[in-house]
Design a protein around this motif. Structure first.
Motif, short mmCIF file in Angstrom:
data_model
loop_
_atom_site.label_atom_id
_atom_site.label_comp_id
_atom_site.label_asym_id
_atom_site.label_seq_id
_atom_site.Cartn_x
_atom_site.Cartn_y
_atom_site.Cartn_z
N THR A 193 0.83 -1.21 0.00
CA THR A 193 0.00 0.00 0.00
C THR A 193 0.86 1.26 0.00
OG1 THR A 193 -1.66 -1.19 1.30
CG2 THR A 193 -1.81 1.22 1.28
N LEU A 194 1.90 1.25 0.81
CA LEU A 194 2.69 2.47 0.98
C LEU A 194 3.42 2.85 -0.32
CD1 LEU A 194 3.99 1.76 4.58
CD2 LEU A 194 2.19 3.37 3.90
N GLY A 195 3.71 1.85 -1.16
CA GLY A 195 4.36 2.15 -2.44
C GLY A 195 3.38 2.33 -3.58
N GLY A 196 2.12 2.06 -3.37
CA GLY A 196 1.10 2.19 -4.44
C GLY A 196 0.15 1.00 -4.40
N ARG A 240 0.37 7.47 0.61
CA ARG A 240 -0.29 6.87 -0.56
C ARG A 240 0.66 6.90 -1.77
NH1 ARG A 240 -5.30 10.20 -1.13
NH2 ARG A 240 -4.02 11.72 -0.03
N GLY A 241 1.70 6.06 -1.68
CA GLY A 241 2.61 5.92 -2.81
C GLY A 241 4.01 6.43 -2.56
N GLY A 242 4.23 7.02 -1.37
CA GLY A 242 5.54 7.60 -1.07
C GLY A 242 6.57 6.58 -0.60
N PRO A 420 -1.32 13.41 -11.07
CA PRO A 420 -0.07 12.84 -10.55
C PRO A 420 0.28 13.33 -9.14
CG PRO A 420 0.24 13.69 -12.78
CD PRO A 420 -1.14 14.08 -12.37
N ASP A 421 -0.25 14.50 -8.74
CA ASP A 421 0.07 14.97 -7.39
C ASP A 421 -1.10 14.76 -6.41
OD1 ASP A 421 -1.69 16.83 -8.35
OD2 ASP A 421 -0.44 18.58 -7.94
N ALA A 422 -2.12 14.02 -6.84
CA ALA A 422 -3.26 13.79 -5.93
C ALA A 422 -2.82 12.93 -4.75
CB ALA A 422 -4.40 13.11 -6.68
N THR A 423 -1.95 11.98 -5.01
CA THR A 423 -1.32 11.19 -3.96
C THR A 423 0.17 11.19 -4.29
OG1 THR A 423 -1.20 9.02 -5.03
CG2 THR A 423 -3.33 9.61 -4.06
N ALA A 424 0.99 10.54 -3.47
CA ALA A 424 2.43 10.54 -3.74
C ALA A 424 2.80 9.65 -4.93
CB ALA A 424 3.18 10.08 -2.50
#
Ligand SMILES: Cc1cc2nc3c(=O)[nH]c(=O)nc-3n(C[C@H](O)[C@H](O)[C@H](O)COP(=O)(O)OP(=O)(O)OC[C@H]3O[C@@H](n4cnc5c(N)ncnc54)[C@H](O)[C@@H]3O)c2cc1C
Length: 513
Positions: A193-196, A240-242, A420-424
């Motif tokens: 989850t943390l990576g996408g 969320r993706g960072g 693209p900037d809505a989440t990380a």
């Protein structure tokens, strides 16, 4: 990787396994230099925390709280608990493994261990390609005991940070719900989850991180925070993706789930030599496909490379077959094998995981009483699109590389509906992730690494920029920008704010990009 490696090999049959074995022998003959940073060591650990006190943490304090759940070298469980999924990281020897059962345990770990100049990392499923969850000489905050999944009547699901995907799928299926997530049943919900979180339902329902409503996070200073749209919004954005390990230890996720409809899974084999036609047609087809369709175009390296298609359709068999016929017509290649099967959500997830004939208990790692072995591999990635790549030149990159697989896992659909900037997670306009995967042994690791890196760099020359942080790659030259694109500066500032002393430092911590 999105269709599980074991299903891929099963479909290739014994021939595939033989090709792999041959490749490893060939690669072993290559020899070569160790890739820098392929294994994290305390020496390679660039952090401000290192210059702090060099007294080791007082493990007795943590033992007083955790008892035998604190596992130190010499303790009976240490030889097993110190291992991650990728056997190539078996050289990592953490100073301690804390088997946490609650957020308060995680807080206690940080209180005892931070400020002593040792690396500290969380572990959920332990699938970090580079073993960043098992820092050499550091503390592993192991979350496996926190694996509960509670589904509420409003469809939200609270998921403990140590849950494996198969556990999430099984619990949701019992409630008639679904969460889009990855293929491998033993991957941890946290890292994914943390990576996408890319998977077979991604085009219809989004990335796993897109379904995150709230996270409970223990920060470096041992505070327990809630990250949600209304609370710590920057942290919520970054989670969320960072990337795993960058901002704190998530102890629990709350996801928005969806009702689980009937699904159709499919797998098509194509003759050797048809890779240019299939890759070319697949790129056009998937770009225009309904969101309900997800398909991975996979190319086994060789002379010539061999393509295959696996995927999932949210809906019935007839509609899925119609879509597949369109691809076949566009490619002008008859499949050598074709399997299209309606399945329930849980059965489809098990199929994609290569666990169709297993019980849920068997669909777990051997170390937990299941049947799933660990793997020994090297894998790297790039992102495709939005413009299609030259299919002939992509095929050439795989030529002669028996034992190496190129896995093009489709994105687009719901993923592309966010900015693209809505989440990380920045790759909103990508057509697919492109993963290059090869089994490897300690003896041939360097040669195999050079091969997969060469294919990765070849894809970049063809226009595939970016990379997926969950396929974390020690040799990626531009890793910060590749993983995070224009979101990198904001991510670095969130990391600085929530972990100013770099307590969670590791070689590819976003703060070091
Ligand atoms: C066989 C296999 C199949 C895969 N299939 C897919 C797929 O289908 N789709 C996809 O998107 N990815 C896939 N991946 C990649 C996977 O998403 C990443 O490897 C992911 O990081 C694994 O998460 P984990 O929790 O299992 O790993 P871990 O190694 O436990 O964690 C990964 C990173 O996150 C950190 N971390 C772990 N837990 C937490 C936490 N609670 N809070 C903060 N940081 C934490 C760790 O310190 C580490 O840096 C696959 C990987 C493998 C090996």
């Amino acid at each position: 990787m999105t269709v599980d490696r074991r299903s891929f090999l099963a479909a290739l049959g014994a021939g595939g396994a033989a090709v792999l074995a041959g490749a490893h022998q060939a690669a072993a003959l290559g020899g070569g230099m160790l890739r820098t940073g392929a294994a994290t060591s305390v020496d390679a650990w660039p952090t401000r925390a290192r210059v702090q006190a060099h007294m080791p943490p007082d493990w007795r304090k943590l033992r007083a709280r955790l008892g035998s759940r604190l596992v130190l070298p010499g303790d009976p469980g240490y030889p097993v608990y110190r291992l991650g999924f990728n056997e190539l990281n078996d050289g990592h020897r953490p100073a301690a493994i804390a088997r946490c059962a609650s957020a308060a345990d995680v807080q206690a770990c940080l209180d005892v261990a931070r400020g002593h100049g040792i690396p500290i990392a969380a572990r959920s499923g332990g699938h970090s390609y580079l073993g960043y969850c098992i820092p050499n000489g550091g503390l592993v905050i192991d979350l496996r005991l926190m694996a509960q999944v509670r589904v509420h009547p409003d469809g939200t699901a609270e998921v403990g940070a140590g849950a494996r995907l198969i556990e999430v799928y099984a619990a949701l299926a019992r409630a008639g719900r679904l969460l889009p997530a990855g293929s491998c049943p033993s991957v941890g919900v946290s890292g994914l989850t943390l990576g996408g979180g890319i998977g077979v339902l991604t085009r219809k329902y989004g990335l796993t991180c897109d379904r995150l409503a709230e996270a409970e996070v223990v920060t470096a200073d041992a505070r327990l925070l809630t990250a949600s749209p209304g609370s710590e919004p920057d942290l919520y954005w970054a989670l969320r993706g960072g990337g795993g390990g960058n901002f704190g230890v998530v102890s629990q996720f709350t996801f928005k789930t969806e009702p689980a409809p009937g699904l159709t899974v499919f797998s098509l084999g194509f003759p050797k030599g048809s890779a240019p036609a299939i890759i070319g047609a697949w790129q056009e087809w998937i770009a225009k496909a309904p969101f309900e369709l997800w398909a991975s175009c996979q190319v086994a390296g060789g002379n010539p490379p061999t393509p295959r298609l696996v995927g999932c359709y949210v809906g019935g068999e007839t509609a899925a077959n119609r879509l597949l016929d369109r691809l076949i017509a566009a490619a002008g290649v008859r499949p050598s094998s074709r399997s299209v099967q309606p399945k329930s959500y849980l059965d489809a997830m098990k199929y994609m995981a290569g666990c169709s004939n297993d019980t849920l208990a068997e669909c777990h790692p051997v170390s937990e009483g299941g049947r799933l072995p660990r793997e020994s591999f090297v894998a790297v990635s790039r992102m495709l699109g939005p413009r299609p790549l030259d299919a002939g030149r992509v095929t050439e990159l795989m030529h002669g590389h028996a034992g190496v697989d190129l896995l093009l896992d489709s994105l687009g659909g719901a993923v592309s509906q966010l900015r693209p900037d809505a989440t990380a997670f920045p790759h909103r306009s990508s057509l697919a992730s492109a993963q290059i995967y090869a089994s490897a042994t300690p003896a041939n690791r360097n040669a195999v690494t050079r091969t997969v890196d060469g294919i990765r760099d070849g894809l970049a020359r063809l226009g595939a920029r970016g990379a997926y942080v969950n396929y974390i790659d020690a040799g990626l030259p531009d890793w910060g920008h590749a993983y995070y694109g224009a979101n990198l500066p904001r991510l670095k500032s969130v990391a600085r704010r929530y972990d100013p002393d770099r307590v969670f430092a590791f070689r590819q911590n976003v703060a070091f990009a």
